[in-house]
Design an enzyme around this catalytic site. Sequence first.
Site, PDB file in Angstrom:
ATOM      1  N   SER A 167      35.453  24.452 -23.496  1.00 22.15           N
ATOM      2  CA  SER A 167      34.682  25.311 -22.600  1.00 22.15           C
ATOM      3  C   SER A 167      33.560  24.501 -21.968  1.00 22.15           C
ATOM      4  CB  SER A 167      34.149  26.525 -23.381  1.00 22.15           C
ATOM      5  OG  SER A 167      33.517  27.446 -22.509  1.00 22.15           O
ATOM      6  N   THR A 168      32.304  24.846 -22.230  1.00 21.30           N
ATOM      7  CA  THR A 168      31.175  24.175 -21.592  1.00 21.30           C
ATOM      8  C   THR A 168      31.203  22.670 -21.869  1.00 21.30           C
ATOM      9  OG1 THR A 168      29.904  26.174 -22.058  1.00 21.30           O
ATOM     10  CG2 THR A 168      28.679  24.258 -21.274  1.00 21.30           C
ATOM     11  N   HIS A 194      37.901  27.086 -20.325  1.00 28.76           N
ATOM     12  CA  HIS A 194      37.224  28.266 -19.781  1.00 28.76           C
ATOM     13  C   HIS A 194      36.635  27.909 -18.417  1.00 28.76           C
ATOM     14  CE1 HIS A 194      36.422  29.784 -24.157  1.00 28.76           C
ATOM     15  NE2 HIS A 194      37.659  30.022 -23.762  1.00 28.76           N
ATOM     16  N   MET A 287      30.721  26.754 -26.043  1.00 28.75           N
ATOM     17  CA  MET A 287      29.928  27.766 -26.726  1.00 28.75           C
ATOM     18  C   MET A 287      30.841  28.786 -27.385  1.00 28.75           C
ATOM     19  SD  MET A 287      26.927  30.185 -25.119  1.00 28.75           S
ATOM     20  CE  MET A 287      28.054  31.050 -24.022  1.00 28.75           C
ATOM     21  N   ASP A 290      35.809  30.556 -29.760  1.00 26.12           N
ATOM     22  CA  ASP A 290      37.184  30.698 -29.302  1.00 26.12           C
ATOM     23  C   ASP A 290      38.025  29.543 -29.836  1.00 26.12           C
ATOM     24  OD1 ASP A 290      39.341  31.819 -27.995  1.00 26.12           O
ATOM     25  OD2 ASP A 290      38.862  30.908 -26.051  1.00 26.12           O
TER      26      ASP A 290
END
Length: 352
Positions: A167-168, A194, A287, A290
């Site tokens: 993600s991030t 993401h 973050m 998941d």
Amino acid sequence: MNKIRVLIIDDSAFMRRILTDILERDARIEVVAAARNGRDGLEKMEALEPDVITLDVEMPVMDGLTTLEIIMQKRPTPVVMVSSLTKEGADSTIKALSLGAVDVIQKPSGSISLDMETVQYQVIRKVIAAGGANVTALPTSTKQEKQRTHPRLRAENRRNLIAIGTSTGGPRALQEVLTSLPRELPVPVLIVQHMPKGFTKSLSERLNRLAEITIKEAEDGERLEQGTAYIAPGDFHMTVRERGGEWYTVLDQTPALSGHRPSVNRLFSSLSDLAGVTPSVVVMTGMGADGSEGLHKLKQKIRHTYSITQSEGTCVVYGMPKAAVKSGLSDEVADLEDISKALILSLQNGRE
């Protein structure tokens, strides 16, 4: 707790106002200033030293990419890009992520989005995540600088695959890992990053230009091929189904899981239904948690699953890997630059 101090840089007075209103609804955030272009923004950055900067991509006087490069040279700061969903905007945003921006907020309806309220939760969540981002963890090496060699892989092991969730900070991390994989990689790679709808195509195209393996945005119903990486499109879950001894992608828009579509949990869980599979799974920077639930299900059903988590010191946000480690699901913790080597060794060992 100290508030996250945010500087907004956007040429639209309306966007500056609506972003300020949205962010200041959260008690954890304080907007310290708003700037009308990159040059104005750099002056305010020097004077105010914000914790996070939101940065428009297209601006007069000094555009977002130029501004970002100067920010990362002068005073590396977590930057969240704010971009309209156009081909040009998506391409520029992906370039910005490669230059050091940590995340992207999509304007719902063009450069001046009167409906920014619809992404209020996303704006707040991404700025808060950026407030805890470690921008010094971003890799600086290029494919040409690596000059790495890998053990020769056995092409006959066709029941292996690689699955990656991030993600991030993920686009830069993916670039580091995917450009280090050899052209003759004998397995497919499945990736959930993401990212808003529309940006994953630009991401896959950029990574494909840099890597030796083929990298593409996944399409519904395509057969998985060796040496090819498939990135789940933004706003679509990606799973894998078996038919006639072959593996195929399935894309759907069933409800988001824990706020995510695509969901890493959804991808990992689907792998547990494949006959005879020996997956190598990676959880990278991001973050939240998941991936952990899906990895738990996968490890319960497929005992040969091998899981690698990115080390804390090399994560932009140590959330998703931390959750997997704390749950006892990580077989190996690796620095970002060592993940590709760990994957190759896991494939070489076979675990069958």
